[in-house]
Design an enzyme around this catalytic site. Structure first.
Site: not given
Ligand code: SPV
Ligand code: MN
Length: 644
Positions: A106, A269, A293-296, A309, A404, A436
């Site tokens: 981003r 989020h 930070c390990g969300k997935t 997400d 990704r 974290r």
């Molecule tokens: C994040 O960075 O929190 C994401 C990917 O889930 S993005 O679509 O780039 O935001």
């Molecule tokens: Mn995200």
């Protein structure tokens, strides 16, 4: 204060289409009969005006209305290969997409909220005055699709009919973006009009990659016109910058929760996942964590994985906290994804049968995607986002750390598709916040009140990157949502108190903190690295599941409730067959009072700079701080749980 439909509507100002008659004439002129007929399903005038203005602004050669049919999906996949936005990999259904080297994440410095004069935005966000954005968009997005096909898709950010599902239009000249949209969101072409009427709002996203050259990336902009719920994105391809149904619309959803449904809804989020407890009961969790930070990984630890997400929340008629996942797919970080930590995901990435778009990984000479930490013998050579890569290029990683994979959640073995499709949403019993944090908070703790729970969310911290474990210095990451909260953080804080303190929420969830990143050094242990391992998450979530149902007791401390050693030891054995010595428990759960006090001071100082921040937050900090000082006087600066 932000106001909807205020100021010039930039899309219509640049497009120049003001009336529905003009819109209809333009559509007749620019769409071929097939696609004009497809668009006949859409009657909502505001929606047609948005589409007509986007066509007028971008001047594409052709317009493709994506109905979500299998044929349309196949067409987009095929076009993406023909245009070269994606290339096939060895495994059928797998493709690779490369973003330019300058466009690997981003672009925070090129992302702006479009604001009206005098409109405040979050202290952590960038804003641009409406007139400037109008000039920029007129200059850079007019005619940007010359010679290209514009794709228009209609989606629902959540199951059709759910209270917090919001319809969104994705308009783009990129087949990669369109392909990704179909993997991640519910195409609701046939239901779109009815959904716009039900919800009373919809989001519009207009993107074009333009020339797609490195030298033009400085021209890239990601704009959120909050007042008109429309995003603009140009000269970039990275999905976080272009597929604005994701984070662009998450920002709008968050505005909607704050300024239309304050106290009734939240847009977070957060992952959503279900843990199976005793007797086969399902307990749903929603958890916030900053990117990387390990969300997935946490989400996939659940027995019923729902999403990794985003969560759209509201208070159900029965007083429960309800949530739906606006997504049906994963745009997940690949670094360190391997068979040991992420078995379900790896099956999708290494075995046939799943449609996957890889981005910015290394493609080896056999056409196999490879990434840092994939757990396989190192590749010798291949092609990555920078070109040819060979193993002897010291210091140059094989894949970008933000590489990704994009795939539908239904491909993941533990995904519960039926639950994810239910417009009634899931009843959330546990809300978690993680960051974290190398040296202060324990692996898991529970708030003693809803206000204290809001304070946990307000106090998330993280390091900038995974490479920085163990260093000191923290970034504040309130609710892990700050990059996506447009309004002043004090407004967001109020919305949190109003929601979790709403008397309608009679069956409130428990609210908890999680921290996987405590280091050995911080606890005076020999050796380096983390005190815990990835798989310990099963235990922390398992304990929260039991606690939420009153099946285990906890120890009251000034910072909240902590698990008892015996309960954790049992769970370590049952869940991951791991020994859990008392000494490790003591290191993880002892209160390091000086660290805790200085963390509170840091938060208190930072929040004091947010004008109008609620005293309820400062009350929580003050109470905890005072209790910690009393405890330190009585028992010293490090206090083990058994001494409490
Ligand atoms: C994040 O960075 O929190 C994401 C990917 O889930 S993005 O679509 O780039 O935001
Ligand atoms: Mn995200």
């Amino acid at each position: 204060m932000m106001e909807f439909k205020k100021g010039v509507d930039i899309l219509s100002a640049v497009g120049g289409i003001a009336t529905i008659e003009e819109a209809q004439n333009l559509l007749k002129e620019r769409l071929d009969s097939e696609h004009l007929q497809r668009l006949d399903v859409i009657r909502h005038q505001e929606v047609l005006l948005k589409i007509a203005n986007a066509i007028s602004m971008c001047a594409p050669e052709a317009v493709y209305i994506h109905t979500g049919s299998e044929d349309d999906c196949a067409y987009v996949r095929q076009m993406s290969l023909e245009k070269g936005e994606e290339q096939p990999l060895a495994m059928p259904g797998h493709t690779i997409h490369f973003d330019l080297p300058e466009d690997q994440g981003r672009m925070v410095n090129q992302t702006f909220y479009i604001v009206n004069e005098d409109e405040e935005v979050s202290s952590l966000a960038k804003k641009e005055v409406r007139e400037h954005s109008l000039v920029y968009i007129r200059e850079h997005m007019r005619d940007i699709m010359r010679g290209k096909t514009m794709f228009v898709g209609f989606y629902s950010r959540g199951p059709v009919g759910a209270q917090t599902s919001i319809p969104a239009i994705e308009i783009t000249s990129s087949t990669y973006v369109m392909h990704s949209a179909e993997l991640l969101y519910r195409n609701c072409y046939a239901d779109f009009d009815a959904e716009v009427t039900r919800r009373g709002e919809f989001f519009t996203n207009v993107h074009s990659e333009g020339t797609n050259r490195s030298e033009d990336v400085p021209k890239a902009r990601i704009y959120m016109d909050r007042s008109w719920q429309t995003t603009f994105s140009c000269y970039c391809t990275y999905a976080g910058n272009t597929l604005l149904m994701k984070k662009g619309n998450h920002r709008f959803a968050s505005d909607s929760a704050l300024y239309k449904y304050n106290g009734e809804e939240l847009s977070e989020h957060m992952f959503i996942t279900g843990m199976t407890g005793p007797g086969g009961r399902s307990t749903f969790f929603a958890g916030a964590a900053p990117s990387g930070c390990g969300k997935t990984t946490t989400a996939m630890v659940g027995d019923d994985f729902i999403g990794d997400d985003l969560a759209q929340m509201w208070i159900g008629p029965d007083g429960t906290l309800r949530a739906v996942n606006p997504e049906i797919g994963i745009f997940g970080i690949l670094e360190d994804v391997n068979l040991e930590g992420d078995p379900y995901l790896m099956r999708c990435l290494r075995q046939p049968g799943t449609e996957v778009i890889f981005s910015n990984v290394l493609v080896d000479e056999q056409g196999k995607p490879r990434w840092t930490g994939d757990g396989e013998p190192p590749a010798d050579r291949g092609v990555n986002f920078q070109g040819t890569w060979t193993r002897d290029m010291v210091g140059v990683p094989m894949s970008h750390p933000n590489s990704r994979c994009t795939l539908k959640s239904e491909a993941v073995g533990n995904h519960n598709k039926a639950v994810n499709a239910d417009p009634a949403g899931m009843v959330i019993r546990v809300v978690t916040y993680s960051g974290r944090d190398a040296d202060t908070m324990p692996p898991v703790w529970v708030a003693e009140s809803m206000d204290a729970g809001v304070a946990i969310g307000a106090s998330i911290v993280s390091k900038a990157t995974a490479a920085e474990i163990g260093t000191s210095g923290v970034n504040r990451q309130p609710w892990a949502n700050a990059p996506f909260v447009a309004g002043p953080l004090a407004n967001y804080l109020d919305a949190q108190f109003n929601f979790y303190g709403n008397p309608k929420m009679t069956k409130a969830p428990i609210m908890a903190g999680l921290n996987y990143f405590l280091t050995r050094e911080a606890r005076g242990d020999r050796g380096k690295g983390l005190l815990g391992e990835k798989r310990d998450v099963h235990v922390w979530l398992g304990w929260l599941e039991l606690y939420a149902h009153g099946d285990v007791q906890a120890i009251a401390t000034p910072i909240g409730l902590l698990p008892k050693y015996e309960d954790l030891k049992k769970l370590f054995t049952e869940k991951i067959s791991k020994d859990y010595p008392q000494s490790l428990y003591d290191m993880q759960f002892s209160l390091y009072i000086d660290n805790l006090v200085s963390r509170i001071d840091l938060q208190q100082a930072a929040w004091s700079k947010e004008p109008g921040a609620s005293s309820r937050l400062f009350n929580v900090y003050a109470e905890q701080r005072a209790a910690l000082l009393v405890l330190r006087d009585a028992k010293g600066s490090v206090v083990a749980p058994r001494d409490l």
